[in-house]
Every structure is written in C-alpha cells, then in structure tokens.
Design a protein around this motif. Structure first.
Motif, short mmCIF file in Angstrom:
data_model
loop_
_atom_site.label_atom_id
_atom_site.label_comp_id
_atom_site.label_asym_id
_atom_site.label_seq_id
_atom_site.Cartn_x
_atom_site.Cartn_y
_atom_site.Cartn_z
N ALA A 146 16.05 0.13 -35.02
CA ALA A 146 15.23 0.72 -36.07
C ALA A 146 16.07 1.63 -36.96
O ALA A 146 15.93 1.63 -38.19
CB ALA A 146 14.07 1.51 -35.46
N ARG A 147 16.97 2.40 -36.36
CA ARG A 147 17.84 3.29 -37.13
C ARG A 147 18.73 2.49 -38.07
O ARG A 147 18.89 2.82 -39.24
CB ARG A 147 18.68 4.14 -36.17
CG ARG A 147 19.50 5.23 -36.85
CD ARG A 147 20.29 6.03 -35.81
NE ARG A 147 21.51 5.37 -35.44
CZ ARG A 147 22.65 5.45 -36.13
NH1 ARG A 147 22.71 6.16 -37.22
NH2 ARG A 147 23.73 4.82 -35.72
N GLN A 148 19.29 1.40 -37.56
CA GLN A 148 20.15 0.53 -38.37
C GLN A 148 19.38 -0.05 -39.56
O GLN A 148 19.89 -0.11 -40.67
CB GLN A 148 20.74 -0.60 -37.52
CG GLN A 148 21.69 -0.16 -36.44
CD GLN A 148 23.00 0.35 -37.01
OE1 GLN A 148 23.42 -0.05 -38.08
NE2 GLN A 148 23.63 1.25 -36.29
N GLN A 149 18.15 -0.49 -39.31
CA GLN A 149 17.33 -1.06 -40.37
C GLN A 149 17.01 -0.02 -41.43
O GLN A 149 17.03 -0.31 -42.63
CB GLN A 149 16.04 -1.66 -39.81
CG GLN A 149 16.26 -2.91 -39.00
CD GLN A 149 14.99 -3.40 -38.33
OE1 GLN A 149 14.04 -2.64 -38.13
NE2 GLN A 149 14.97 -4.68 -37.98
N LEU A 150 16.68 1.20 -41.00
CA LEU A 150 16.40 2.27 -41.96
C LEU A 150 17.63 2.60 -42.80
O LEU A 150 17.54 2.77 -44.01
CB LEU A 150 15.90 3.53 -41.24
CG LEU A 150 14.47 3.49 -40.75
CD1 LEU A 150 14.20 4.68 -39.84
CD2 LEU A 150 13.50 3.49 -41.92
N LEU A 151 18.77 2.70 -42.14
CA LEU A 151 20.01 2.97 -42.88
C LEU A 151 20.29 1.87 -43.89
O LEU A 151 20.65 2.14 -45.04
CB LEU A 151 21.18 3.13 -41.91
CG LEU A 151 21.23 4.43 -41.12
CD1 LEU A 151 22.29 4.36 -40.02
CD2 LEU A 151 21.48 5.61 -42.03
#
Length: 158
Positions: A146-151
């Motif tokens: 999820a963090r990667q997608q947000l970034l």
C-alpha cells in the motif's frame, strides 16, 4: 488503525487522487479555452472598432464587448474551478503522505513485534510465536504494498 483498513484507505486515496488530477486537467483545459476566447473577443473588438470615413465604427462594437464580458466570466469561472481542483488534489496528496507515515509507523511497531517473537521462538512455546510472526509479516507486506502504491501515485519512488 488496522493494516487492512489502511490499505483500503490507500486504495481510496489513490482513486480520489486520480479523479482530482482529471478534474484539475479538465479545468486547466477550460481555462486555456476561455483565455483563447478572450483573446479572440479582443481581436473582434479591435476589428469592430475600426472606423469608416465618417468616423463610425465598421463593426458591432457592442457585440464584441459582450463577447469580451462573456469570455471574462468564463475565464473567471474556469480559474476558480482550477483553484478548487488544485486545492482538492493538494488535500488528497497530504492525506496520502499522512497515510504513508501511518503505514511506516505501523511497520516499525510490527518490526519490533517480529523481533520479540523471533526471540520467543527459541523458548518453550516457540511454535506459537512462529505462526504469529508469519501473520505479522504478511500484514507488514500488505502495508508495504500500500505504501509503494501511494508513493507511486504521488510520483515518488521508495
């Protein structure tokens, strides 16, 4: 907040961000179009204001002025819409940043939990600790995704 809720929030924020970007692009196009119409209306007024030998305007000056007022109103409306869309996009991006920080805090805490569980594995009830560690690691992986997608949705890389 649980990681599942956080990943759902991340998905929603990514979708909201895409919608906000599209909205902003639409208003940017409307602003450019209104500016173009305003320039054309001024050119129309210049042409209409030319005078004949008697000093009378050769064109419809009142109509050209009305076109200018209409184009100015369209431009003002488009610029206001663009400003609102930009504020909305900025707000979504701030929420994305906050969610990234939330995920990172979660991962840090869970990392400490995994460390403790790994120490417990060598003790009497180590089998239970191993299954807990696996569960935590899978949640941490979901959080990292999820963090990667947000970034990525912010145009950043990890």
């Amino acid at each position: 907040m649980k990681i599942r809720e956080t990943t759902e929030k991340a998905d929603n924020l990514i979708e909201q961000g895409e919608q906000a970007k599209q909205n902003q692009m639409r208003f940017q196009q409307a602003t450019m179009s209104a500016r173009s119409q305003l320039h054309a209306a001024y050119a129309q007024l210049d042409a209409a204001s030319e005078t004949d030998e008697d000093g009378e305007p050769m064109g419809d000056v009142a109509g050209a002025r009305a076109a200018i007022y209409a184009a100015q109103a369209m431009l003002q409306s488009a610029e206001q819409g663009l400003a609102a869309a930009t504020r909305q996009l900025d707000s979504v991006n701030r929420e994305k940043q906050e969610t990234i920080a939330e995920i990172e805090r979660y991962q840090e805490a869970e990392g400490r939990n995994v460390s403790v569980l790994q120490q417990l594995q060598s003790k009497r009830f180590g089998g239970n600790a191993s299954s807990f560690a696996q569960d935590i690691l899978s949640r941490m992986n979901a959080g990292e995704n999820a963090r990667q997608q947000l970034l990525a949705s912010l145009g950043m890389s990890a």
